[in-house]
Motif scaffolding. Structure first.
Motif, PDB file in Angstrom:
ATOM      1  N   ALA A  28       0.833  -1.209   0.000  1.00 47.65           N
ATOM      2  CA  ALA A  28       0.000   0.000   0.000  1.00 47.65           C
ATOM      3  C   ALA A  28       0.865   1.256   0.000  1.00 47.65           C
ATOM      4  O   ALA A  28       0.630   2.198  -0.770  1.00 47.65           O
ATOM      5  N   LYS A  29       1.868   1.285   0.852  1.00 45.90           N
ATOM      6  CA  LYS A  29       2.758   2.452   0.926  1.00 45.90           C
ATOM      7  C   LYS A  29       3.525   2.640  -0.384  1.00 45.90           C
ATOM      8  O   LYS A  29       3.686   3.764  -0.868  1.00 45.90           O
ATOM      9  N   ARG A  30       3.981   1.522  -0.964  1.00 47.39           N
ATOM     10  CA  ARG A  30       4.741   1.610  -2.223  1.00 47.39           C
ATOM     11  C   ARG A  30       3.842   2.080  -3.366  1.00 47.39           C
ATOM     12  O   ARG A  30       4.230   2.935  -4.176  1.00 47.39           O
ATOM     13  N   PHE A  31       2.627   1.541  -3.450  1.00 48.94           N
ATOM     14  CA  PHE A  31       1.704   1.961  -4.497  1.00 48.94           C
ATOM     15  C   PHE A  31       1.398   3.453  -4.374  1.00 48.94           C
ATOM     16  O   PHE A  31       1.344   4.173  -5.379  1.00 48.94           O
ATOM     17  N   ALA A  32       1.177   3.905  -3.143  1.00 51.71           N
ATOM     18  CA  ALA A  32       0.902   5.324  -2.922  1.00 51.71           C
ATOM     19  C   ALA A  32       2.099   6.173  -3.338  1.00 51.71           C
ATOM     20  O   ALA A  32       1.947   7.236  -3.958  1.00 51.71           O
ATOM     21  N   ALA A  33       3.296   5.723  -3.005  1.00 54.57           N
ATOM     22  CA  ALA A  33       4.508   6.448  -3.381  1.00 54.57           C
ATOM     23  C   ALA A  33       4.682   6.498  -4.899  1.00 54.57           C
ATOM     24  O   ALA A  33       5.286   7.434  -5.429  1.00 54.57           O
ATOM     25  N   GLU A  34       4.136   5.488  -5.590  1.00 53.57           N
ATOM     26  CA  GLU A  34       4.207   5.447  -7.047  1.00 53.57           C
ATOM     27  C   GLU A  34       3.070   6.238  -7.702  1.00 53.57           C
ATOM     28  O   GLU A  34       2.935   6.230  -8.929  1.00 53.57           O
ATOM     29  N   GLY A  35       2.224   6.893  -6.898  1.00 54.97           N
ATOM     30  CA  GLY A  35       1.212   7.774  -7.439  1.00 54.97           C
ATOM     31  C   GLY A  35      -0.208   7.257  -7.414  1.00 54.97           C
ATOM     32  O   GLY A  35      -1.135   7.960  -7.833  1.00 54.97           O
ATOM     33  N   ALA A  36      -0.418   6.032  -6.923  1.00 55.59           N
ATOM     34  CA  ALA A  36      -1.767   5.466  -6.894  1.00 55.59           C
ATOM     35  C   ALA A  36      -2.568   6.013  -5.721  1.00 55.59           C
ATOM     36  O   ALA A  36      -2.007   6.370  -4.674  1.00 55.59           O
ATOM     37  N   HIS A  37      -3.892   6.068  -5.895  1.00 59.03           N
ATOM     38  CA  HIS A  37      -4.771   6.261  -4.748  1.00 59.03           C
ATOM     39  C   HIS A  37      -5.123   4.875  -4.244  1.00 59.03           C
ATOM     40  O   HIS A  37      -5.662   4.048  -4.994  1.00 59.03           O
ATOM     41  N   VAL A  38      -4.848   4.607  -2.978  1.00 61.76           N
ATOM     42  CA  VAL A  38      -5.013   3.256  -2.453  1.00 61.76           C
ATOM     43  C   VAL A  38      -6.235   3.153  -1.549  1.00 61.76           C
ATOM     44  O   VAL A  38      -6.499   4.020  -0.721  1.00 61.76           O
ATOM     45  N   ILE A  39      -6.988   2.080  -1.760  1.00 63.63           N
ATOM     46  CA  ILE A  39      -8.120   1.718  -0.915  1.00 63.63           C
ATOM     47  C   ILE A  39      -7.652   0.547  -0.071  1.00 63.63           C
ATOM     48  O   ILE A  39      -7.272  -0.498  -0.606  1.00 63.63           O
ATOM     49  N   LEU A  40      -7.640   0.718   1.241  1.00 68.41           N
ATOM     50  CA  LEU A  40      -7.031  -0.262   2.126  1.00 68.41           C
ATOM     51  C   LEU A  40      -8.088  -0.954   2.972  1.00 68.41           C
ATOM     52  O   LEU A  40      -8.910  -0.295   3.604  1.00 68.41           O
ATOM     53  N   THR A  41      -8.065  -2.278   2.989  1.00 69.90           N
ATOM     54  CA  THR A  41      -8.984  -3.030   3.819  1.00 69.90           C
ATOM     55  C   THR A  41      -8.221  -3.926   4.783  1.00 69.90           C
ATOM     56  O   THR A  41      -7.153  -4.448   4.465  1.00 69.90           O
ATOM     57  N   ALA A  42      -8.782  -4.091   5.963  1.00 71.14           N
ATOM     58  CA  ALA A  42      -8.280  -4.998   6.995  1.00 71.14           C
ATOM     59  C   ALA A  42      -9.274  -4.961   8.137  1.00 71.14           C
ATOM     60  O   ALA A  42     -10.137  -4.076   8.193  1.00 71.14           O
ATOM     61  N   ARG A  43      -9.148  -5.888   9.058  1.00 62.19           N
ATOM     62  CA  ARG A  43     -10.037  -5.885  10.226  1.00 62.19           C
ATOM     63  C   ARG A  43      -9.597  -4.874  11.270  1.00 62.19           C
ATOM     64  O   ARG A  43     -10.396  -4.367  12.042  1.00 62.19           O
ATOM     65  N   THR A  44      -8.292  -4.564  11.308  1.00 64.74           N
ATOM     66  CA  THR A  44      -7.730  -3.742  12.370  1.00 64.74           C
ATOM     67  C   THR A  44      -7.745  -2.263  12.000  1.00 64.74           C
ATOM     68  O   THR A  44      -6.948  -1.809  11.173  1.00 64.74           O
ATOM     69  N   VAL A  45      -8.650  -1.513  12.606  1.00 69.39           N
ATOM     70  CA  VAL A  45      -8.793  -0.090  12.287  1.00 69.39           C
ATOM     71  C   VAL A  45      -7.519   0.673  12.632  1.00 69.39           C
ATOM     72  O   VAL A  45      -7.033   1.499  11.848  1.00 69.39           O
ATOM     73  N   GLY A  46      -6.960   0.389  13.811  1.00 71.50           N
ATOM     74  CA  GLY A  46      -5.746   1.091  14.224  1.00 71.50           C
ATOM     75  C   GLY A  46      -4.602   0.875  13.256  1.00 71.50           C
ATOM     76  O   GLY A  46      -3.851   1.817  12.952  1.00 71.50           O
ATOM     77  N   GLY A  47      -4.463  -0.354  12.779  1.00 71.28           N
ATOM     78  CA  GLY A  47      -3.403  -0.653  11.817  1.00 71.28           C
ATOM     79  C   GLY A  47      -3.602   0.098  10.512  1.00 71.28           C
ATOM     80  O   GLY A  47      -2.640   0.623   9.923  1.00 71.28           O
ATOM     81  N   LEU A  48      -4.835   0.161  10.037  1.00 73.31           N
ATOM     82  CA  LEU A  48      -5.132   0.915   8.816  1.00 73.31           C
ATOM     83  C   LEU A  48      -4.793   2.392   8.993  1.00 73.31           C
ATOM     84  O   LEU A  48      -4.228   3.030   8.094  1.00 73.31           O
ATOM     85  N   GLU A  49      -5.129   2.932  10.144  1.00 75.57           N
ATOM     86  CA  GLU A  49      -4.864   4.348  10.401  1.00 75.57           C
ATOM     87  C   GLU A  49      -3.362   4.627  10.437  1.00 75.57           C
ATOM     88  O   GLU A  49      -2.905   5.677   9.959  1.00 75.57           O
TER      89      GLU A  49
END
Length: 240
Positions: A28-49
Protein backbone atom coordinates in the motif's frame (compact mmCIF):
# COMPACT_ATOMS: atom_id res chain seq x y z
CA UNK A 1 12.55 -6.22 -10.63
CA UNK A 2 12.74 -2.55 -9.76
CA UNK A 3 12.84 -1.17 -6.25
CA UNK A 4 13.26 2.46 -7.37
CA UNK A 5 10.25 4.57 -6.42
CA UNK A 6 8.87 6.80 -9.15
CA UNK A 7 5.44 7.48 -10.66
CA UNK A 8 4.66 4.17 -12.35
CA UNK A 9 1.13 4.03 -10.91
CA UNK A 10 0.24 7.69 -11.24
CA UNK A 11 -3.52 8.24 -11.19
CA UNK A 12 -4.39 4.56 -10.71
CA UNK A 13 -6.98 3.33 -8.18
CA UNK A 14 -5.70 0.32 -6.21
CA UNK A 15 -7.42 -1.87 -3.62
CA UNK A 16 -5.23 -3.86 -1.22
CA UNK A 17 -6.60 -6.42 1.25
CA UNK A 18 -4.80 -7.26 4.48
CA UNK A 19 -3.29 -3.78 4.35
CA UNK A 20 -2.88 -3.04 8.05
CA UNK A 21 0.53 -4.70 8.41
CA UNK A 22 3.20 -6.82 6.76
CA UNK A 23 3.25 -7.23 2.99
CA UNK A 24 -0.13 -5.57 2.51
CA UNK A 25 0.94 -2.43 4.35
CA UNK A 26 4.26 -2.30 2.50
CA UNK A 27 2.54 -2.70 -0.88
CA UNK A 28 0.00 0.00 0.00
CA UNK A 29 2.76 2.45 0.93
CA UNK A 30 4.74 1.61 -2.22
CA UNK A 31 1.70 1.96 -4.50
CA UNK A 32 0.90 5.32 -2.92
CA UNK A 33 4.51 6.45 -3.38
CA UNK A 34 4.21 5.45 -7.05
CA UNK A 35 1.21 7.77 -7.44
CA UNK A 36 -1.77 5.47 -6.89
CA UNK A 37 -4.77 6.26 -4.75
CA UNK A 38 -5.01 3.26 -2.45
CA UNK A 39 -8.12 1.72 -0.91
CA UNK A 40 -7.03 -0.26 2.13
CA UNK A 41 -8.98 -3.03 3.82
CA UNK A 42 -8.28 -5.00 7.00
CA UNK A 43 -10.04 -5.89 10.23
CA UNK A 44 -7.73 -3.74 12.37
CA UNK A 45 -8.79 -0.09 12.29
CA UNK A 46 -5.75 1.09 14.22
CA UNK A 47 -3.40 -0.65 11.82
CA UNK A 48 -5.13 0.92 8.82
CA UNK A 49 -4.86 4.35 10.40
CA UNK A 50 -1.15 3.87 11.01
CA UNK A 51 -0.61 2.95 7.35
CA UNK A 52 -2.68 5.94 6.26
CA UNK A 53 -0.61 8.24 8.48
CA UNK A 54 2.58 6.90 6.90
CA UNK A 55 1.16 7.39 3.40
CA UNK A 56 0.08 10.95 4.15
CA UNK A 57 3.46 11.79 5.65
CA UNK A 58 5.24 10.45 2.57
CA UNK A 59 2.92 11.71 -0.16
CA UNK A 60 0.65 14.40 1.29
CA UNK A 61 -2.37 12.33 0.23
CA UNK A 62 -4.68 10.14 2.28
CA UNK A 63 -5.76 6.61 1.48
CA UNK A 64 -9.34 5.38 1.58
CA UNK A 65 -9.77 3.12 4.61
CA UNK A 66 -12.34 0.32 4.71
CA UNK A 67 -12.42 -1.76 7.92
CA UNK A 68 -13.59 -5.15 6.67
CA UNK A 69 -13.75 -8.75 7.82
CA UNK A 70 -13.34 -10.73 4.60
CA UNK A 71 -15.39 -13.58 6.05
CA UNK A 72 -18.42 -11.30 5.86
CA UNK A 73 -18.73 -12.01 2.16
CA UNK A 74 -21.75 -9.81 1.46
CA UNK A 75 -19.72 -6.81 2.62
CA UNK A 76 -17.27 -7.52 -0.22
CA UNK A 77 -20.17 -7.00 -2.63
CA UNK A 78 -21.04 -3.78 -0.79
CA UNK A 79 -17.43 -2.65 -1.14
CA UNK A 80 -17.57 -3.27 -4.88
CA UNK A 81 -20.66 -1.09 -5.17
CA UNK A 82 -19.08 1.64 -3.03
CA UNK A 83 -15.96 1.70 -5.21
CA UNK A 84 -18.16 1.92 -8.30
CA UNK A 85 -20.12 4.84 -6.83
CA UNK A 86 -17.02 6.80 -5.86
CA UNK A 87 -14.50 5.96 -8.60
CA UNK A 88 -16.44 4.26 -11.41
CA UNK A 89 -13.64 1.74 -11.92
CA UNK A 90 -10.81 -0.14 -10.25
CA UNK A 91 -7.37 -0.29 -11.85
CA UNK A 92 -5.55 -2.63 -9.46
CA UNK A 93 -6.75 -5.35 -7.09
CA UNK A 94 -4.29 -6.98 -4.67
CA UNK A 95 -5.69 -10.03 -2.86
CA UNK A 96 -3.08 -10.17 -0.13
CA UNK A 97 -4.95 -11.09 3.08
CA UNK A 98 -4.18 -14.60 4.27
CA UNK A 99 -4.79 -16.89 7.23
CA UNK A 100 -2.63 -19.70 8.60
CA UNK A 101 -4.26 -20.39 11.98
CA UNK A 102 -2.51 -23.39 13.58
CA UNK A 103 -0.39 -26.18 12.17
CA UNK A 104 -1.53 -29.70 12.91
CA UNK A 105 -2.38 -33.17 11.54
CA UNK A 106 -5.25 -33.35 9.08
CA UNK A 107 -7.16 -35.96 11.08
CA UNK A 108 -7.19 -33.78 14.19
CA UNK A 109 -7.65 -30.32 12.68
CA UNK A 110 -10.34 -28.07 14.16
CA UNK A 111 -13.12 -27.70 11.54
CA UNK A 112 -13.73 -24.06 12.53
CA UNK A 113 -10.09 -23.18 11.91
CA UNK A 114 -10.15 -25.12 8.61
CA UNK A 115 -13.16 -23.09 7.52
CA UNK A 116 -11.52 -19.78 8.41
CA UNK A 117 -8.41 -20.62 6.38
CA UNK A 118 -10.53 -21.56 3.37
CA UNK A 119 -12.79 -18.52 3.82
CA UNK A 120 -9.93 -16.01 3.88
CA UNK A 121 -7.50 -17.63 1.44
CA UNK A 122 -9.95 -18.91 -1.18
CA UNK A 123 -13.57 -17.84 -0.87
CA UNK A 124 -12.85 -14.19 -0.06
CA UNK A 125 -10.69 -13.95 -3.18
CA UNK A 126 -13.46 -15.58 -5.23
CA UNK A 127 -15.86 -12.96 -3.90
CA UNK A 128 -13.37 -10.20 -4.72
CA UNK A 129 -13.12 -11.46 -8.30
CA UNK A 130 -16.90 -11.71 -8.52
CA UNK A 131 -17.40 -8.21 -7.13
CA UNK A 132 -14.64 -6.37 -8.98
CA UNK A 133 -14.39 -8.11 -12.36
CA UNK A 134 -16.53 -5.52 -14.15
CA UNK A 135 -14.78 -2.60 -12.46
CA UNK A 136 -11.36 -4.00 -13.44
CA UNK A 137 -12.57 -4.43 -17.01
CA UNK A 138 -13.74 -0.79 -16.98
CA UNK A 139 -10.11 0.25 -16.46
CA UNK A 140 -7.99 0.73 -19.57
CA UNK A 141 -5.44 -1.64 -18.04
CA UNK A 142 -6.94 -3.54 -15.11
CA UNK A 143 -4.52 -5.58 -13.03
CA UNK A 144 -5.30 -8.23 -10.40
CA UNK A 145 -2.60 -9.77 -8.19
CA UNK A 146 -3.16 -12.58 -5.69
CA UNK A 147 -0.63 -13.68 -3.08
CA UNK A 148 0.23 -17.36 -3.02
CA UNK A 149 2.93 -19.51 -1.43
CA UNK A 150 5.39 -22.25 -2.34
CA UNK A 151 3.36 -24.40 0.07
CA UNK A 152 0.74 -24.75 -2.69
CA UNK A 153 3.00 -26.94 -4.77
CA UNK A 154 4.55 -29.25 -2.21
CA UNK A 155 2.87 -31.16 0.63
CA UNK A 156 4.36 -30.67 4.09
CA UNK A 157 3.18 -32.47 7.23
CA UNK A 158 0.85 -30.34 9.38
CA UNK A 159 0.47 -27.60 6.73
CA UNK A 160 -2.56 -29.08 4.94
CA UNK A 161 -5.23 -26.34 5.39
CA UNK A 162 -2.92 -23.53 4.34
CA UNK A 163 -1.30 -25.48 1.50
CA UNK A 164 -4.64 -26.76 0.20
CA UNK A 165 -6.12 -23.26 0.29
CA UNK A 166 -3.23 -21.79 -1.68
CA UNK A 167 -3.39 -24.62 -4.22
CA UNK A 168 -7.10 -23.89 -4.66
CA UNK A 169 -6.35 -20.17 -5.00
CA UNK A 170 -3.80 -20.85 -7.73
CA UNK A 171 -6.22 -23.03 -9.71
CA UNK A 172 -8.99 -20.46 -9.37
CA UNK A 173 -6.84 -17.51 -10.46
CA UNK A 174 -5.27 -19.37 -13.39
CA UNK A 175 -8.74 -20.41 -14.58
CA UNK A 176 -9.99 -16.83 -14.26
CA UNK A 177 -6.97 -15.62 -16.22
CA UNK A 178 -7.82 -18.01 -19.07
CA UNK A 179 -11.43 -16.85 -19.10
CA UNK A 180 -10.57 -13.17 -19.48
CA UNK A 181 -7.50 -13.58 -21.73
CA UNK A 182 -9.08 -11.61 -24.58
CA UNK A 183 -9.59 -8.52 -22.38
CA UNK A 184 -7.01 -5.87 -21.39
CA UNK A 185 -7.19 -7.19 -17.81
CA UNK A 186 -4.05 -8.98 -16.64
CA UNK A 187 -4.23 -11.39 -13.70
CA UNK A 188 -1.30 -13.02 -11.91
CA UNK A 189 -0.23 -14.69 -8.69
CA UNK A 190 2.81 -13.63 -6.71
CA UNK A 191 4.86 -15.74 -4.32
CA UNK A 192 6.64 -13.32 -1.97
CA UNK A 193 8.91 -16.06 -0.60
CA UNK A 194 10.13 -16.06 2.98
CA UNK A 195 9.22 -12.63 4.38
CA UNK A 196 9.02 -11.27 7.90
CA UNK A 197 5.29 -11.28 8.67
CA UNK A 198 2.78 -12.27 11.33
CA UNK A 199 2.01 -15.45 9.41
CA UNK A 200 5.69 -16.38 9.30
CA UNK A 201 6.01 -15.76 13.04
CA UNK A 202 3.01 -18.02 13.67
CA UNK A 203 4.66 -20.84 11.75
CA UNK A 204 8.22 -20.32 13.02
CA UNK A 205 8.02 -18.50 16.38
CA UNK A 206 11.69 -18.99 17.24
CA UNK A 207 13.00 -17.40 14.06
CA UNK A 208 14.91 -14.11 14.15
CA UNK A 209 12.75 -11.69 12.09
CA UNK A 210 15.79 -9.55 11.32
CA UNK A 211 17.29 -12.47 9.40
CA UNK A 212 14.36 -12.51 6.96
CA UNK A 213 13.52 -10.47 3.90
CA UNK A 214 11.46 -7.47 4.99
CA UNK A 215 8.08 -6.71 3.37
CA UNK A 216 9.36 -3.50 1.78
CA UNK A 217 11.94 -5.51 -0.14
CA UNK A 218 9.35 -7.42 -2.20
CA UNK A 219 7.13 -4.51 -3.25
CA UNK A 220 8.97 -3.94 -6.53
CA UNK A 221 7.51 -7.04 -8.12
CA UNK A 222 4.01 -5.98 -7.09
CA UNK A 223 4.55 -2.69 -8.94
CA UNK A 224 5.81 -4.59 -11.97
CA UNK A 225 2.58 -6.59 -12.10
CA UNK A 226 0.36 -3.57 -11.35
CA UNK A 227 1.62 -1.06 -13.89
CA UNK A 228 0.00 -0.58 -17.28
CA UNK A 229 3.09 -1.88 -19.09
CA UNK A 230 2.75 -5.36 -17.55
CA UNK A 231 2.18 -8.09 -20.15
CA UNK A 232 2.42 -11.12 -17.86
CA UNK A 233 -0.83 -13.02 -17.48
CA UNK A 234 -1.91 -16.16 -15.67
CA UNK A 235 1.54 -16.67 -14.16
CA UNK A 236 2.99 -17.36 -10.71
CA UNK A 237 5.69 -14.75 -10.23
CA UNK A 238 8.44 -14.98 -7.60
CA UNK A 239 9.04 -11.77 -5.68
CA UNK A 240 12.56 -12.76 -4.68
Amino acid sequence: MSQTVGSRLEGRIALVTGASRGIGAAVAKRFAAEGAHVILTARTVGGLEEVDDAIFKATGRNATLVPLNLQEFDKIDQLGYSVYQRFGKLDILVGNAGALETLGPVAQYDPKLWQRVMDVNVTANFRLIRSFDRLLRTSDAGRAIFVTSAAAGQPYPYWCPYAASKAALEMMVKTYAMEIAASPLRVNLIDPGVVNSKLRTQAFPGEDPKSLTQPEQVTGRFVDLAETACTQHGEIVAAQ
